[in-house]
Scaffold this motif. Structure first.
Motif, PDB file in Angstrom:
ATOM      1  N   VAL A  12      -0.694  -5.122  14.853  1.00 20.22           N
ATOM      2  CA  VAL A  12      -0.228  -4.892  13.144  1.00 20.22           C
ATOM      3  C   VAL A  12       0.719  -3.579  13.496  1.00 20.22           C
ATOM      4  O   VAL A  12       0.366  -2.896  14.215  1.00 20.22           O
ATOM      5  CB  VAL A  12      -1.590  -4.002  13.040  1.00 20.22           C
ATOM      6  N   THR A  13       2.318  -4.233  13.038  1.00 21.99           N
ATOM      7  CA  THR A  13       2.691  -2.868  12.994  1.00 21.99           C
ATOM      8  C   THR A  13       2.935  -1.959  11.805  1.00 21.99           C
ATOM      9  O   THR A  13       3.285  -0.565  11.928  1.00 21.99           O
ATOM     10  CB  THR A  13       4.797  -3.653  13.593  1.00 21.99           C
ATOM     11  N   ASN A  14       2.715  -2.391  10.265  1.00 23.84           N
ATOM     12  CA  ASN A  14       2.248  -1.383   9.889  1.00 23.84           C
ATOM     13  C   ASN A  14       1.649  -2.290   8.702  1.00 23.84           C
ATOM     14  O   ASN A  14       1.149  -2.807   8.379  1.00 23.84           O
ATOM     15  CB  ASN A  14       4.120  -1.309   9.484  1.00 23.84           C
ATOM     16  N   PHE A  15       1.350  -1.552   7.727  1.00 21.18           N
ATOM     17  CA  PHE A  15       0.545  -1.523   6.652  1.00 21.18           C
ATOM     18  C   PHE A  15       1.470  -1.537   5.353  1.00 21.18           C
ATOM     19  O   PHE A  15       2.280  -0.807   5.694  1.00 21.18           O
ATOM     20  CB  PHE A  15      -0.587  -0.708   6.719  1.00 21.18           C
ATOM     21  N   ILE A  16       0.647  -2.034   4.045  1.00 22.43           N
ATOM     22  CA  ILE A  16       1.865  -1.992   2.721  1.00 22.43           C
ATOM     23  C   ILE A  16       0.708  -1.038   1.597  1.00 22.43           C
ATOM     24  O   ILE A  16      -0.431  -1.075   1.554  1.00 22.43           O
ATOM     25  CB  ILE A  16       1.760  -2.985   2.433  1.00 22.43           C
ATOM     26  N   GLY A  99       1.765   5.650  11.786  1.00 27.01           N
ATOM     27  CA  GLY A  99       1.396   7.117  10.994  1.00 27.01           C
ATOM     28  C   GLY A  99       0.000   6.786   9.261  1.00 27.01           C
ATOM     29  O   GLY A  99      -0.457   7.814   9.534  1.00 27.01           O
ATOM     30  N   CYS A 100       0.220   5.382   9.544  1.00 31.28           N
ATOM     31  CA  CYS A 100      -1.824   5.128   9.037  1.00 31.28           C
ATOM     32  C   CYS A 100      -2.344   5.903   9.558  1.00 31.28           C
ATOM     33  O   CYS A 100      -3.919   6.893   9.412  1.00 31.28           O
ATOM     34  CB  CYS A 100      -1.559   3.589   8.607  1.00 31.28           C
ATOM     35  N   ALA A 101      -3.024   5.941  11.607  1.00 22.43           N
ATOM     36  CA  ALA A 101      -3.736   6.181  12.545  1.00 22.43           C
ATOM     37  C   ALA A 101      -3.581   7.917  12.142  1.00 22.43           C
ATOM     38  O   ALA A 101      -4.707   9.011  12.511  1.00 22.43           O
ATOM     39  CB  ALA A 101      -3.426   6.090  13.296  1.00 22.43           C
ATOM     40  N   ALA A 172      -4.023 -11.137   8.430  1.00 22.75           N
ATOM     41  CA  ALA A 172      -2.914 -11.533   7.512  1.00 22.75           C
ATOM     42  C   ALA A 172      -2.681  -9.905   6.230  1.00 22.75           C
ATOM     43  O   ALA A 172      -1.399  -9.296   6.402  1.00 22.75           O
ATOM     44  CB  ALA A 172      -2.801 -12.706   8.143  1.00 22.75           C
ATOM     45  N   TYR A 173      -3.772  -9.983   5.345  1.00 23.57           N
ATOM     46  CA  TYR A 173      -2.990  -9.180   4.157  1.00 23.57           C
ATOM     47  C   TYR A 173      -3.707  -8.266   4.864  1.00 23.57           C
ATOM     48  O   TYR A 173      -4.543  -7.376   5.093  1.00 23.57           O
ATOM     49  CB  TYR A 173      -4.555  -9.430   3.575  1.00 23.57           C
ATOM     50  N   ARG A 174      -3.244  -6.778   4.446  1.00 24.90           N
ATOM     51  CA  ARG A 174      -2.230  -5.740   5.319  1.00 24.90           C
ATOM     52  C   ARG A 174      -2.264  -4.959   4.281  1.00 24.90           C
ATOM     53  O   ARG A 174      -1.598  -3.870   4.142  1.00 24.90           O
ATOM     54  CB  ARG A 174      -1.593  -5.785   6.489  1.00 24.90           C
ATOM     55  N   VAL A 175      -2.306  -5.260   2.763  1.00 21.55           N
ATOM     56  CA  VAL A 175      -2.135  -4.203   2.159  1.00 21.55           C
ATOM     57  C   VAL A 175      -3.286  -3.211   1.275  1.00 21.55           C
ATOM     58  O   VAL A 175      -4.525  -3.708   1.480  1.00 21.55           O
ATOM     59  CB  VAL A 175      -1.989  -5.288   0.619  1.00 21.55           C
ATOM     60  N   ARG A 178      -3.381   1.652  -2.575  1.00 20.97           N
ATOM     61  CA  ARG A 178      -4.116   3.375  -2.517  1.00 20.97           C
ATOM     62  C   ARG A 178      -2.668   3.528  -2.470  1.00 20.97           C
ATOM     63  O   ARG A 178      -1.999   2.978  -2.254  1.00 20.97           O
ATOM     64  CB  ARG A 178      -4.931   3.567  -1.589  1.00 20.97           C
ATOM     65  N   PHE A 179      -1.872   5.276  -2.281  1.00 20.23           N
ATOM     66  CA  PHE A 179      -0.811   5.554  -2.525  1.00 20.23           C
ATOM     67  C   PHE A 179      -0.654   6.453  -0.627  1.00 20.23           C
ATOM     68  O   PHE A 179       0.558   7.085  -0.893  1.00 20.23           O
ATOM     69  CB  PHE A 179      -0.779   6.520  -3.083  1.00 20.23           C
ATOM     70  N   TYR A 180      -1.818   6.380  -0.449  1.00 19.99           N
ATOM     71  CA  TYR A 180      -2.226   6.975   1.303  1.00 19.99           C
ATOM     72  C   TYR A 180      -2.681   6.621   2.118  1.00 19.99           C
ATOM     73  O   TYR A 180      -3.792   5.138   1.414  1.00 19.99           O
ATOM     74  CB  TYR A 180      -2.714   8.576   1.093  1.00 19.99           C
ATOM     75  N   CYS A 181      -3.136   6.490   3.065  1.00 22.47           N
ATOM     76  CA  CYS A 181      -4.271   5.296   4.709  1.00 22.47           C
ATOM     77  C   CYS A 181      -6.306   6.618   4.019  1.00 22.47           C
ATOM     78  O   CYS A 181      -5.704   7.498   4.423  1.00 22.47           O
ATOM     79  CB  CYS A 181      -3.486   5.556   5.835  1.00 22.47           C
ATOM     80  N   ASP A 182      -6.509   5.697   3.122  1.00 18.50           N
ATOM     81  CA  ASP A 182      -8.180   5.854   3.193  1.00 18.50           C
ATOM     82  C   ASP A 182      -8.762   4.914   4.179  1.00 18.50           C
ATOM     83  O   ASP A 182      -8.332   3.672   4.570  1.00 18.50           O
ATOM     84  CB  ASP A 182      -8.265   5.692   1.934  1.00 18.50           C
ATOM     85  N   SER A 183      -9.156   5.635   5.028  1.00 12.98           N
ATOM     86  CA  SER A 183     -10.745   4.695   5.388  1.00 12.98           C
ATOM     87  C   SER A 183     -11.235   3.723   5.647  1.00 12.98           C
ATOM     88  O   SER A 183     -11.193   2.640   5.639  1.00 12.98           O
ATOM     89  CB  SER A 183     -11.650   5.679   6.437  1.00 12.98           C
ATOM     90  N   TYR A 184     -11.794   4.689   4.304  1.00 13.18           N
ATOM     91  CA  TYR A 184     -12.963   2.997   3.184  1.00 13.18           C
ATOM     92  C   TYR A 184     -11.723   1.926   2.588  1.00 13.18           C
ATOM     93  O   TYR A 184     -12.381   0.576   3.228  1.00 13.18           O
ATOM     94  CB  TYR A 184     -13.265   3.727   2.174  1.00 13.18           C
ATOM     95  N   GLN A 185     -10.428   2.159   2.499  1.00  9.49           N
ATOM     96  CA  GLN A 185      -9.559   1.429   2.002  1.00  9.49           C
ATOM     97  C   GLN A 185      -9.292   0.117   3.057  1.00  9.49           C
ATOM     98  O   GLN A 185      -8.299  -1.176   3.088  1.00  9.49           O
ATOM     99  CB  GLN A 185      -8.130   1.174   1.510  1.00  9.49           C
ATOM    100  N   VAL A 186      -9.145   0.710   3.984  1.00  7.23           N
ATOM    101  CA  VAL A 186      -8.382  -0.139   5.564  1.00  7.23           C
ATOM    102  C   VAL A 186      -9.202  -0.400   5.988  1.00  7.23           C
ATOM    103  O   VAL A 186      -9.432  -1.661   6.720  1.00  7.23           O
ATOM    104  CB  VAL A 186      -7.798   1.397   6.562  1.00  7.23           C
TER     105      VAL A 186
END
Length: 307
Positions: A12-16, A99-101, A172-175, A178-186
């Protein structure tokens, strides 16, 4: 951990970041709104720290904690706001895995704030319930230890939370909704078994988050009991006035965090709006709450502006 057909996190290189589900033209308005609020966060908290550092009359435990509170508010807002504003103006609303980490920094500061607010509650308890022994109880050494312990607990909590969140596999679904990386959403887009994640989150809530709430509640039970027993009406008014600012800050922070993470996700957009409150709005309001209701801070501000 099991994998349900997704790729491992190393691929995984990025999230949306889904952000707010509004029409594209409204993202400019969101950017301007975030810019305005974030600017006020910077101005308010930097001013508060400058006043506390430069005025010798504010060299007390309460202002020591308040200065740290301003630093924490400024820090966790800065972790989120600039990237969010960039996402609003970007066509590719992506964030890198690294960045998400860096969510670890946001988690560190938000947990640390809870401990600092608990330390401030204990400071108020000592000042109101044991005024004769206050200077002995709230020594400079103890205040430093309380703040250092707050940062340590924040670091432990955030490191564990982020480690288990990003150690699994992702589909594969990486959306991230949220407007920021939230652990619960990740975790919601993870393909791994989340048993360990849930156990870690529960343990952190019981052994790290819950004690701060207990300290605040118990401190105020004793404070209210002591104030009500006081024969002086003026003393009661002064004590409640001293506590009111802290209670407002605690109520806004814990209220919005509880709404986002403890209520059923029936309205995701409302949760996003609530998250804006504890990420930006509380950081903007805290300096205003303490400065507008505090004579010492207002006098120190007048000194600086006068000079």
């Amino acid at each position: 951990m099991s994998d349900k057909g997704g790729s491992n996190h190393s691929d995984v290189t990025n999230f949306i970041l889904a952000g707010f589900r509004v029409r594209p033209e409204f993202y400019v308005l969101l950017f301007l709104l975030f810019l305005l609020v974030y600017g006020m966060v910077l101005l308010g908290n930097i001013s508060m720290m400058a006043v506390i550092v430069t005025d010798s009359q504010l060299n007390t435990p309460m202002y020591f904690f308040l200065g740290n509170l301003s630093f924490i508010d400024l820090s966790y807002s800065t972790v989120i706001a600039p990237k969010a504003m960039g996402i609003f103006l970007s066509e590719e609303k992506t964030i890198s895995f690294g960045g998400c980490a860096r969510l670890v920094l946001f988690a560190l500061f938000i947990v640390t704030e809870g401990f600092v607010l608990a330390a401030m509650a204990y400071d108020l308890f000592s000042a109101i319930c044991n005024p004769l022994l206050y200077s002995v109880h709230m020594s400079r050494r103890l205040c430093s230890q309380l703040v250092a312990g707050s940062y340590f607990c924040g670091w432990v909590s955030s490191t564990l939370q982020v480690s288990v969140t990003f150690s699994g596999s992702f589909c594969a679904y990486r959306v991230i909704d949220r407007f920021y990386c939230d652990s619960y959403q990740v975790e919601k887009i993870s393909c791994s078994n989340l048993f360990v994640n849930k156990m870690v989150s529960l343990s952190l809530a019981v052994f790290i988050i819950l004690p701060t709430i207990v300290v605040i509640v118990v401190s105020y039970v004793y404070i209210v009991s002591t104030v009500l027993k006081s024969p002086s009406t003026k003393g009661k008014k002064k004590s409640f006035s001293t506590c009111s600012s802290h209670l407002r800050v605690v109520s806004v922070l814990y209220g919005t965090v509880s709404f986002v993470y403890l209520t059923p996700p029936s309205n995701p957009e409302l949760c996003k709006v609530s998250s804006v409150f504890y990420i930006l709005v509380t950081s903007m309001l805290n300096p205003l709450i303490y400065s507008l209701r505090n004579k010492d801070v207002k006098q120190a501000l007048r000194k600086i502006l006068g000079n």
